[in-house]
Design a protein around this motif. Structure first.
Motif, PDB file in Angstrom:
ATOM      1  N   LEU A  25     125.650 -18.770 -57.238  1.00 35.28           N
ATOM      2  CA  LEU A  25     125.838 -19.862 -56.318  1.00 35.28           C
ATOM      3  C   LEU A  25     125.171 -19.433 -54.873  1.00 35.28           C
ATOM      4  CD1 LEU A  25     129.491 -20.890 -57.072  1.00 35.28           C
ATOM      5  CD2 LEU A  25     127.486 -22.039 -57.988  1.00 35.28           C
ATOM      6  N   ASP A  26     123.897 -19.205 -55.154  1.00 38.39           N
ATOM      7  CA  ASP A  26     123.055 -18.461 -53.932  1.00 38.39           C
ATOM      8  C   ASP A  26     122.960 -19.470 -52.786  1.00 38.39           C
ATOM      9  OD1 ASP A  26     121.847 -16.775 -52.593  1.00 38.39           O
ATOM     10  OD2 ASP A  26     120.077 -16.895 -53.524  1.00 38.39           O
ATOM     11  N   PHE A  27     124.235 -19.996 -52.342  1.00 40.35           N
ATOM     12  CA  PHE A  27     124.009 -20.778 -50.955  1.00 40.35           C
ATOM     13  C   PHE A  27     125.340 -20.344 -50.191  1.00 40.35           C
ATOM     14  CE2 PHE A  27     125.910 -23.508 -54.248  1.00 40.35           C
ATOM     15  CZ  PHE A  27     127.117 -23.983 -53.502  1.00 40.35           C
ATOM     16  N   PRO A  28     125.242 -20.368 -48.851  1.00 40.57           N
ATOM     17  CA  PRO A  28     126.323 -20.178 -48.152  1.00 40.57           C
ATOM     18  C   PRO A  28     127.269 -21.595 -47.909  1.00 40.57           C
ATOM     19  CG  PRO A  28     124.540 -20.381 -46.468  1.00 40.57           C
ATOM     20  CD  PRO A  28     123.945 -20.588 -48.169  1.00 40.57           C
ATOM     21  N   PHE A  29     128.561 -21.370 -47.735  1.00 44.19           N
ATOM     22  CA  PHE A  29     129.347 -22.503 -47.596  1.00 44.19           C
ATOM     23  C   PHE A  29     129.443 -23.147 -46.362  1.00 44.19           C
ATOM     24  CE2 PHE A  29     131.032 -20.152 -51.395  1.00 44.19           C
ATOM     25  CZ  PHE A  29     130.784 -21.175 -52.327  1.00 44.19           C
ATOM     26  N   GLN A  30     129.114 -22.410 -45.336  1.00 43.09           N
ATOM     27  CA  GLN A  30     129.116 -22.671 -43.805  1.00 43.09           C
ATOM     28  C   GLN A  30     128.510 -24.110 -43.501  1.00 43.09           C
ATOM     29  OE1 GLN A  30     128.787 -19.522 -45.060  1.00 43.09           O
ATOM     30  NE2 GLN A  30     128.662 -18.266 -43.072  1.00 43.09           N
ATOM     31  N   PRO A  31     127.119 -24.235 -44.104  1.00 44.42           N
ATOM     32  CA  PRO A  31     126.394 -25.450 -43.976  1.00 44.42           C
ATOM     33  C   PRO A  31     126.674 -26.431 -44.733  1.00 44.42           C
ATOM     34  CG  PRO A  31     125.150 -23.624 -44.267  1.00 44.42           C
ATOM     35  CD  PRO A  31     126.332 -23.205 -44.526  1.00 44.42           C
ATOM     36  N   VAL A  32     127.468 -26.282 -45.596  1.00 45.28           N
ATOM     37  CA  VAL A  32     127.930 -27.458 -46.573  1.00 45.28           C
ATOM     38  C   VAL A  32     129.030 -28.166 -45.818  1.00 45.28           C
ATOM     39  CG1 VAL A  32     129.400 -28.133 -48.566  1.00 45.28           C
ATOM     40  CG2 VAL A  32     127.475 -26.342 -48.867  1.00 45.28           C
ATOM     41  N   ALA A  33     130.051 -27.425 -45.258  1.00 46.95           N
ATOM     42  CA  ALA A  33     131.108 -27.897 -44.375  1.00 46.95           C
ATOM     43  C   ALA A  33     130.527 -28.699 -42.848  1.00 46.95           C
ATOM     44  CB  ALA A  33     132.026 -27.058 -43.920  1.00 46.95           C
ATOM     45  N   VAL A  34     129.320 -28.167 -42.409  1.00 41.02           N
ATOM     46  CA  VAL A  34     128.864 -28.653 -41.180  1.00 41.02           C
ATOM     47  C   VAL A  34     128.224 -29.987 -41.678  1.00 41.02           C
ATOM     48  CG1 VAL A  34     127.143 -28.261 -39.451  1.00 41.02           C
ATOM     49  CG2 VAL A  34     128.639 -26.500 -39.964  1.00 41.02           C
ATOM     50  N   VAL A  35     127.555 -29.892 -42.638  1.00 41.49           N
ATOM     51  CA  VAL A  35     126.785 -30.879 -43.294  1.00 41.49           C
ATOM     52  C   VAL A  35     127.597 -32.109 -43.449  1.00 41.49           C
ATOM     53  CG1 VAL A  35     125.237 -32.042 -44.912  1.00 41.49           C
ATOM     54  CG2 VAL A  35     124.648 -29.812 -44.177  1.00 41.49           C
ATOM     55  N   GLY A  36     128.613 -31.730 -44.168  1.00 41.31           N
ATOM     56  CA  GLY A  36     129.835 -33.065 -44.224  1.00 41.31           C
ATOM     57  C   GLY A  36     130.205 -33.535 -43.179  1.00 41.31           C
ATOM     58  N   VAL A  37     130.660 -32.767 -42.295  1.00 45.98           N
ATOM     59  CA  VAL A  37     131.066 -33.465 -40.914  1.00 45.98           C
ATOM     60  C   VAL A  37     129.826 -34.290 -40.477  1.00 45.98           C
ATOM     61  CG1 VAL A  37     131.733 -33.101 -38.509  1.00 45.98           C
ATOM     62  CG2 VAL A  37     132.755 -31.683 -40.354  1.00 45.98           C
ATOM     63  N   ALA A  38     128.854 -34.025 -40.355  1.00 48.77           N
ATOM     64  CA  ALA A  38     127.467 -34.554 -39.706  1.00 48.77           C
ATOM     65  C   ALA A  38     127.387 -35.778 -40.478  1.00 48.77           C
ATOM     66  CB  ALA A  38     126.208 -33.779 -39.890  1.00 48.77           C
TER      67      ALA A  38
END
Length: 943
Positions: free
Chosen positions: A843-856
């Motif tokens: 799962l070669d991706f960080p989870f921080q952008p996932v949360a930020v993209v969700g709020v965006a």
């Protein structure tokens, strides 16, 4: 819209130096000047229309429930201040380009300066009391950044802190006063307030409100007894001092008194407080300016004195006094900005501001010396310069003022004393710098600055001359508009240089003669003042802050027992008392609805909830056992939701329960498996009675509420779920439509919490033991085969269920939150089964952008409704048909739900996955299976 752009351009200009800071200094300076130059041009373009019509206004709703609106107003007063703020601000930008050294972060300086300019423009244009206060506080914050710009210097840090403390405290007083003023009038609209003078003055709350508003104005404009912060603000770079002392910051308090003059000034209290404070400030500043030896210190104290002069005129309040106050605002801004920039040039080229190291600059810096002489002459009130005209008007108004009754003669006498001191410190400044030989050598050989560095001073000195020689041509039009805005009526006046031989002219002559004599006896007066113990304002201020901190610590030690149990005990006791008081006020506990029937399933669930709660408390010393008992409580809560027709809540509770249990297991792993008893028998008995009493009272309150008829909003949601939100699942429609703003706030907080926990846990390594507290060694099998096999098979199934739950959420139990938790649980299971390294390599991706993209995504979904003229987060839906699929529904709420889904997945995995790798393994590890190419090496991080 032009007014909006005038207010917004300086604010947008804050970003320009930030973006252009890495370019050349010239590029950064020119780019920064564009926004205020355009704003100044727009302001000048409105002058013809303003002269013929009513004030121009812009209005847009912001927070109508609070009375806060984005409302701007351009009249003569705001025009005057806007021209000063933007015009002198542009000159300051040019001056700062040459003043700051090449090593200075010019982009950061310009950004702070533009923020300061924007906040002052906002104050001058605000047509709403609360909006004015917001910009008012922004001036305090931006001035703090500017005064403390040279943060490596102790005096800059202390000066910035002092300015922020004093003006910030005044801002709080002003907020209270404006809230009272709005409450008296019934509106925070400036037009309404200015038209309600009689109503305001007659209200019983007027004295308190006036005191609070004047506290805000006096602290910002350095009026006695709050004058001590302004001289210490000279630790800022000279461009800041020139701007702060002439056109901004200290003039904000003056502007506030002028703006609210029609509403507040028609009372004896105003005519007592304002002139008295202004007179004391006038004399205080002038006296201490006469004895300072630092150029900027002399100018700082003279600023205090002139601000007191303007305050006296506004306190007198007659039409001509108001005219004189506004005229002196213009004059003071011109000569004081010129003087400060000249002081900066001398410091820049001679390397010092001390009078003993300066002298005879008329030989080495002749042009600069001439400019200093002319600006100082304007400050002293020499004829044919602008300061002379407003000083004469000041003397005239003190003579004609009826204030103080039988002691009315005292005011012109004190005004003359102020004029004498003004002449004395101006003469001393010019003679010491330009004519008298220096007593000590300066650090650098003085020489003229670059021409463009001197150009802003030349422009301002030219204004002093032109206004002084041609007052009717240069200032009449602007003063007419400004005076009409303050007095709410036109004023017929004529500005002229000569008014014949009269008493004000005699007062001026006395001021010149006695002021020159006072300078001649300066050394004698100096010895007299040196006989008094000096007062170090910064040290007194620091001592006051330290003393305040010590008193707070003493009170905290008195009331703070540093015991969480004690806090909880007092809180529960207060809850118990409040609940008992409420129960004693109702006649019967059971209401008219009676009791609901109880069957065996409900009774069994209640017994299990009681059992789980008691078992959790009783076994709290055995963490794992207590955790299992707590999971029983969570499971039966979910079953309770399902039993009473709340499947969405049941699914959510079940998912949250799983995530919570994993989180607690990960956290408790680093704590002892068994803790020693900490409470005595008496304390346990106390806790039992307190907990039992609170439980009985809360249960009684719940019973009383549930057996009574209550008004509920649920019927509205059920009736409007389909026509308003296009969904049959009322719970999901509430979350993504009716109360979507709440949900957006919740996922934002969740994402922020996930990011904060990620930063706290990142690179944190905790020791993990190789055995438990009783000596049992942990299993060497890092990857149990059963768990590994189950996780691989369960992951795609869980993701499929998650997608199904997500897509059906608008019409059936489900939604983005539940689907996100299911996805997170499935991924966490994979982490637990195969380890962090194995999982992250795939799962070669960080989870921080996932949360930020969700709020965006959720936010952009809400903003999209604005494009169609609907309120924020308004959803739309429609029905469509495809040949094979048939008729189906699409709603914009699906995009909002997608944002919720991504935010939940990202935040949950940020917390759990990172908590699972804060370990440094110290236990036997078997070799990984040979057929596993990505197996981690021994002694690596594991979940």
């Amino acid at each position: 819209m032009t007014l909006l752009w005038i207010a917004l351009l300086p604010l947008l200009g804050v970003l320009v130096p930030v973006l252009a800071g890495r370019r050349s200094r010239l590029t950064c300076s020119l780019a920064t000047a564009i926004a205020p130059a355009v704003a100044l041009g727009l302001t000048l373009g409105l002058v013809p229309a303003l002269g013929a019509n009513e004030p121009m206004r812009f209005f847009a709703e912001w927070l109508p429930e609070l009375g806060l609106a984005l409302a701007f107003r351009l009249d003569g007063l705001s025009l005057l201040f806007n021209l000063l703020i933007l015009g002198i601000g542009l000159l300051i930008l040019l001056y700062a380009h040459f003043y700051l050294s090449k090593e200075e972060p010019v982009g950061r300086f310009y950004a702070f300066l533009m923020l300061f300019m924007a906040s002052m423009v906002g104050i001058s244009l605000s047509n709403n009391l609360l909006l004015l206060w917001l910009f008012w506080e922004l001036t305090s914050l931006s001035s703090f950044l500017l005064i403390g710009f040279w943060s490596h210097r102790n005096d800059a840090r202390k000066g910035a802190r002092m300015a922020l403390t004093v003006t910030g405290a005044g801002g709080l007083a002003l907020l209270a006063g404006l809230l009272l003023l709005g409450n008296i009038v019934g509106s925070f609209d400036m037009d309404t307030v200015l038209a309600s003078g009689a109503l305001i003055v007659e209200d019983s709350r007027y004295p308190v409100m006036l005191t609070l508003v004047l506290l805000g104005a006096f602290t910002k404009s350095a009026q006695f007894p709050f004058q001590f912060w302004l001289p210490n603000a000279m630790a800022a770079p000279t461009p800041v001092s020139a701007y702060l002392h002439s056109a901004t910051m200290v003039k904000a308090g003056i502007f506030l008194m002028a703006r609210l003059h029609p509403a507040l000034a028609d009372s004896a209290l105003w005519h007592l407080i304002v002139p008295l404070v202004g007179t004391i400030t006038l004399l205080y500043g002038a006296w201490f300016a006469f004895f300072k030896t630092d150029l900027k210190a002399i100018l700082a104290y003279s600023t205090i004195s002139h601000l007191g002069l303007i305050t006296v005129l506004l306190g007198i309040g007659s039409p001509m006094a108001v005219l004189a106050a506004l005229f002196h605002i213009i004059n003071h801004a011109a000569f004081k900005a010129a003087l400060f920039m000249t002081a900066g040039i001398i410091d820049h080229e001679a390397g010092t501001r001390e009078l003993k190291q300066l002298g005879a600059l008329r030989k080495t810096m002749p042009v600069t010396a001439l400019l200093l002489t002319l600006a100082a002459a304007a400050m002293a009130g020499v004829p044919l310069l602008n300061g002379f005209l407003s000083k004469e008007m000041f003397f005239t108004e003190t003579l004609e003022s009826p204030l103080l009754g039988g002691l009315s003669w005292l005011l012109p006498v004190l005004a003359t004393v102020g004029g004498i001191l003004s002449v004395a410190y101006s003469v001393r400044l010019v003679v010491a710098v330009c004519h008298r030989p220096a007593r000590e050598a300066s650090p650098k050989t003085p020489h003229e600055p670059p021409y463009l560095m001197r150009l802003p001073v030349e422009v301002l000195v030219a204004v002093c001359l032109l206004v002084g020689i041609f007052p009717a041509f240069m200032a009449t039009g602007l003063l007419e508009l400004a005076t009409q805005a303050v007095l709410q009526a036109p004023l017929d006046f004529h500005l002229a240089i000569w008014h014949g031989f009269n008493l004000p002219l005699l007062m001026s002559a006395i001021a010149f003669v006695v002021g020159a004599a006072l300078y001649w006896r300066h050394s004698d007066l100096r010895r007299f003042t040196d006989s008094f113990a000096p007062v170090d304002a910064p040290r007194l201020f620091e001592r006051a802050l330290v003393s305040l901190g010590q008193r707070c610590e003493q009170l905290l030690a008195l009331w703070d027992g540093q015991s969480l149990q004690r806090y909880m005990g007092w809180l529960l006791l207060a809850t118990l008392i409040a609940g008992v008081m409420g129960l004693t006020q109702i006649e019967t506990l059971t209401g008219s609805r009676g009791n609901q029937p109880v069957d065996g399933i409900v009774l069994f669930g209640a017994v299990m909830l009681i059992f789980g709660g008691l078992a959790t408390a009783i076994t709290h010393r055995y963490r794992l056992t207590s955790l299992l008992m707590l999971s029983v409580v969570g499971l039966f809560v979910a079953l309770t939701f399902a039993r009473f027709s709340a499947p969405d809540l049941a699914l959510t509770q079940l998912s949250v329960e799983v995530v919570t249990m994993i989180l607690l297991m990960l956290a408790l792993f680093f704590l002892p498996q068994k803790t020693p008893p900490e409470s005595s028998g008496k304390r346990n008995l106390r806790d039992v009675f307190l907990a039992g009493g609170v439980g009985l009272v809360v249960a009684s309150l719940n019973y009383a509420v549930m057996t009574r008829e209550t008004l509920s909003i649920s019927q509205f949601f059920m009736e409007n779920s389909i026509p308003g939100g296009g969904g049959h699942n009322v719970v999901n429609v509430i979350l993504v439509d009716f109360r979507g703003f709440d949900t957006l706030g919740e996922i934002t907080v969740l994402a922020l919490a996930g990011l904060a926990i990620f930063k706290l846990l990142n690179r944190l390594r905790l020791f993990i033991p190789h055995s438990d507290s009783e000596g049992r060694v942990w299993s060497p099998d890092r990857y149990p085969a059963i768990l590994t096999s189950i996780s691989l098979a369960l992951l795609p199934l869980a993701l499929l269920v998650s997608a199904f739950i997500f897509l059906r959420g608008h019409n059936e139990p489900g939604g983005g939150f539940i689907a996100g938790l299911i996805t997170a649980v499935a991924l966490i299971l994979l982490y637990m089964a195969r380890g962090v390294e194995w999982a992250q390599s795939r799962l070669d991706f960080p989870f921080q952008p996932v949360a930020v993209v969700g709020v965006a995504v959720a936010t952009l979904t809400g903003l999209g409704s604005w494009l169609f003229g609907h309120p924020f987060l308004t959803s739309a839906f429609g029905y469509f048909s495809l040949p094979v699929v048939g008729k189906f529904e699409l709603a914009t709420a699906l995009l909002f739900d997608l944002g919720v889904y991504l935010a939940v997945v990202g935040a949950t995995l940020m917390i759990l996955a990172n908590l699972g790798k804060v370990t440094t393994a110290h236990r036997p590890v078997v070799d990984a299976p040979k057929d596993e190419p990505h197996a981690p090496a021994p002694n690596k991080e594991t979940l």
